[in-house]
Design a protein around this motif. Sequence first.
Motif, short mmCIF file in Angstrom:
data_model
loop_
_atom_site.label_atom_id
_atom_site.label_comp_id
_atom_site.label_asym_id
_atom_site.label_seq_id
_atom_site.Cartn_x
_atom_site.Cartn_y
_atom_site.Cartn_z
N TYR A 153 81.21 5.25 -30.66
CA TYR A 153 82.42 5.84 -29.74
C TYR A 153 83.67 5.03 -30.29
CZ TYR A 153 78.93 6.78 -26.20
OH TYR A 153 77.71 7.27 -25.82
N ARG A 154 85.00 5.99 -30.25
CA ARG A 154 86.16 5.32 -30.33
C ARG A 154 86.98 5.40 -29.24
NH1 ARG A 154 83.62 7.92 -34.85
NH2 ARG A 154 83.75 6.61 -36.91
N VAL A 155 87.83 4.77 -29.20
CA VAL A 155 88.96 4.77 -27.92
C VAL A 155 89.68 5.97 -28.19
CG1 VAL A 155 90.96 3.29 -26.91
CG2 VAL A 155 88.70 2.34 -27.70
N ARG A 156 90.00 6.65 -27.20
CA ARG A 156 91.12 7.82 -27.22
C ARG A 156 92.34 6.98 -27.30
NH1 ARG A 156 90.85 12.83 -24.55
NH2 ARG A 156 92.83 13.72 -23.78
N SER A 157 93.24 8.06 -28.12
CA SER A 157 94.62 7.53 -28.54
C SER A 157 95.65 7.58 -27.53
CB SER A 157 95.06 8.04 -29.89
OG SER A 157 95.09 9.35 -29.98
N SER A 158 95.33 8.73 -26.59
CA SER A 158 96.41 9.04 -25.67
C SER A 158 96.56 8.39 -24.37
CB SER A 158 96.24 10.64 -25.32
OG SER A 158 94.98 10.96 -24.83
N ILE A 159 97.29 7.43 -24.17
CA ILE A 159 97.42 6.59 -23.12
C ILE A 159 98.66 6.88 -22.13
CG2 ILE A 159 98.09 4.09 -22.89
CD1 ILE A 159 95.33 4.85 -24.08
N TYR A 160 98.73 6.61 -20.98
CA TYR A 160 99.60 6.84 -20.02
C TYR A 160 100.76 5.60 -19.93
CZ TYR A 160 96.07 9.84 -17.80
OH TYR A 160 94.93 10.64 -17.46
N ALA A 161 102.07 6.10 -19.58
CA ALA A 161 102.71 5.06 -19.28
C ALA A 161 102.37 4.04 -18.33
CB ALA A 161 104.30 5.62 -19.02
N ASN A 162 102.87 2.80 -18.45
CA ASN A 162 102.37 1.93 -17.43
C ASN A 162 100.73 1.40 -17.41
OD1 ASN A 162 105.20 1.31 -16.41
ND2 ASN A 162 105.02 2.51 -14.82
N THR A 163 100.39 1.21 -18.50
CA THR A 163 98.65 1.20 -18.62
C THR A 163 98.59 -0.23 -19.32
OG1 THR A 163 98.20 3.57 -19.03
CG2 THR A 163 96.85 2.05 -19.82
N LEU A 164 97.72 -1.04 -18.90
CA LEU A 164 97.41 -2.41 -19.32
C LEU A 164 95.95 -2.36 -19.94
CD1 LEU A 164 98.94 -5.21 -19.94
CD2 LEU A 164 98.05 -5.84 -17.76
N HIS A 165 95.66 -2.56 -21.04
CA HIS A 165 94.29 -2.85 -21.62
C HIS A 165 94.03 -4.25 -21.55
CE1 HIS A 165 91.34 -2.14 -25.17
NE2 HIS A 165 90.80 -2.12 -23.78
N ILE A 166 93.08 -4.78 -21.14
CA ILE A 166 92.91 -6.31 -20.98
C ILE A 166 91.42 -6.54 -21.62
CG2 ILE A 166 92.53 -8.30 -19.58
CD1 ILE A 166 93.97 -6.61 -17.44
N THR A 167 91.37 -7.19 -22.51
CA THR A 167 90.14 -7.56 -23.53
C THR A 167 89.80 -9.19 -23.18
OG1 THR A 167 90.62 -5.80 -25.01
CG2 THR A 167 88.83 -7.43 -25.61
N ALA A 168 88.73 -9.52 -22.77
CA ALA A 168 87.99 -10.92 -22.81
C ALA A 168 87.27 -11.13 -23.80
CB ALA A 168 87.63 -11.25 -21.35
N THR A 169 87.29 -12.23 -24.57
CA THR A 169 86.81 -12.36 -25.80
C THR A 169 86.10 -14.04 -25.55
OG1 THR A 169 87.73 -11.17 -27.27
CG2 THR A 169 86.45 -12.72 -28.21
N ASN A 170 84.65 -14.29 -26.13
CA ASN A 170 84.06 -15.36 -25.93
C ASN A 170 84.42 -16.16 -27.44
OD1 ASN A 170 82.34 -17.59 -26.74
ND2 ASN A 170 81.27 -17.21 -24.75
N ASN A 171 85.43 -17.08 -27.53
CA ASN A 171 85.72 -17.45 -28.91
C ASN A 171 84.47 -17.89 -29.96
OD1 ASN A 171 88.18 -16.93 -28.02
ND2 ASN A 171 89.07 -18.93 -27.82
N THR A 172 83.33 -18.55 -29.00
CA THR A 172 82.27 -19.00 -29.94
C THR A 172 81.49 -17.82 -30.54
OG1 THR A 172 82.35 -21.07 -28.48
CG2 THR A 172 80.44 -20.43 -29.77
N ASN A 173 80.97 -16.98 -29.81
CA ASN A 173 80.19 -15.94 -30.10
C ASN A 173 80.73 -14.53 -30.49
OD1 ASN A 173 80.47 -14.70 -27.68
ND2 ASN A 173 78.77 -15.62 -26.74
N GLY A 174 82.04 -14.45 -30.03
CA GLY A 174 82.86 -13.18 -30.44
C GLY A 174 82.68 -11.80 -29.71
N LEU A 175 81.78 -12.18 -28.53
CA LEU A 175 81.37 -11.06 -27.53
C LEU A 175 82.58 -10.62 -26.66
CD1 LEU A 175 77.70 -11.78 -26.77
CD2 LEU A 175 78.56 -10.31 -28.42
#
Length: 321
Positions: A153-175
């Motif tokens: 899968y690949r992330v769709r490129s078209s994004i709305y205005a006022n959109t926030l994408h939040i990613t959480a990462t475990n710094n040790t295992n990279g997940l």
Amino acid sequence: AWDSITNASPQNMTVLKGYCRSYGSTDPQIGTDAGNTIHDFIGTPNSGSYSINATRTESAPGHLHGWNLVGNPYPSAIDWNASSGWTKTNLENGIYFRTDGTYYSYINGIGTGTATNIIPPMQSFWIRVDTLQTSGTLACNNSVRVHSSQNIYRVRSSIYANTLHITATNNTNGLTDDTYVIFSSDATDGFDNQYDAYKMFAVDPSYPQVYSYIPGAGDISINTLSALVGSRTIPLGFNAALIDQYTLKFGLVSSFTSNGNKVYLKDLTTGAYQDLSSDSIYQFTSNVTSGLSRFLLYLVMFYNNVEFIFNFARPNFLTWI
């Protein structure tokens, strides 16, 4: 609430129904090579129209209400957004994929992880019968089929205005895990089955989990709220099963700042807050935790060059700047 298939003799699988096959290292079909196995499919590939009933049983013990595992019945990819060929009766619009111990969701042009509207051949995915309904129908024909080599899968490129994408990462295992918060005049602050997608939590406890919440609906992975007017406060859920160092990365902040708006993050544990337009990466230490008690998002809209902003010492108090 998986139903184990224990037929003594081979039987045909139901077309359009989803199945999960678990392979072990001692499986007699594959020996010890669980990760590199070729399977032969013999017969005439599916083509034409197919339909399957979906159910929502509120009282079934051990079942999550309304979830149904279905599958792409064709030897080609299919497009969940196809303009014709689908019948989705009493169904919410979100689809959900299980992958590598976690879940990705897709709805209305937005996907968490790498989920998109393209469903690969023979891929199973989750759908859900709408609230207050007891049954639904999913049907498709050849009009939903597309040429696609998309196995990842690949992330769709078209994004709305006022959109926030939040990613959480475990710094040790990279997940990682991710979620979206979106503001749109087409949506409400409640659950909209055409714009909001539920949170399906990872089965592997090594993953951090990030999400938002809609009262009356539950935890949400893609949360489309009504248009941003004035200032809004959004509790940000965070789950961690491991004591470790974590990072929150906030993408698409420019979709707010390009409109003159601002986004802030407050850490309710440390008391720190951060202007995400200046620094969109926040690193922190977490104990084992779950729920909405760690972070708050503050989203601020300008009115006639005058900014409403929260007084962080008194979060419910608005001041003029």
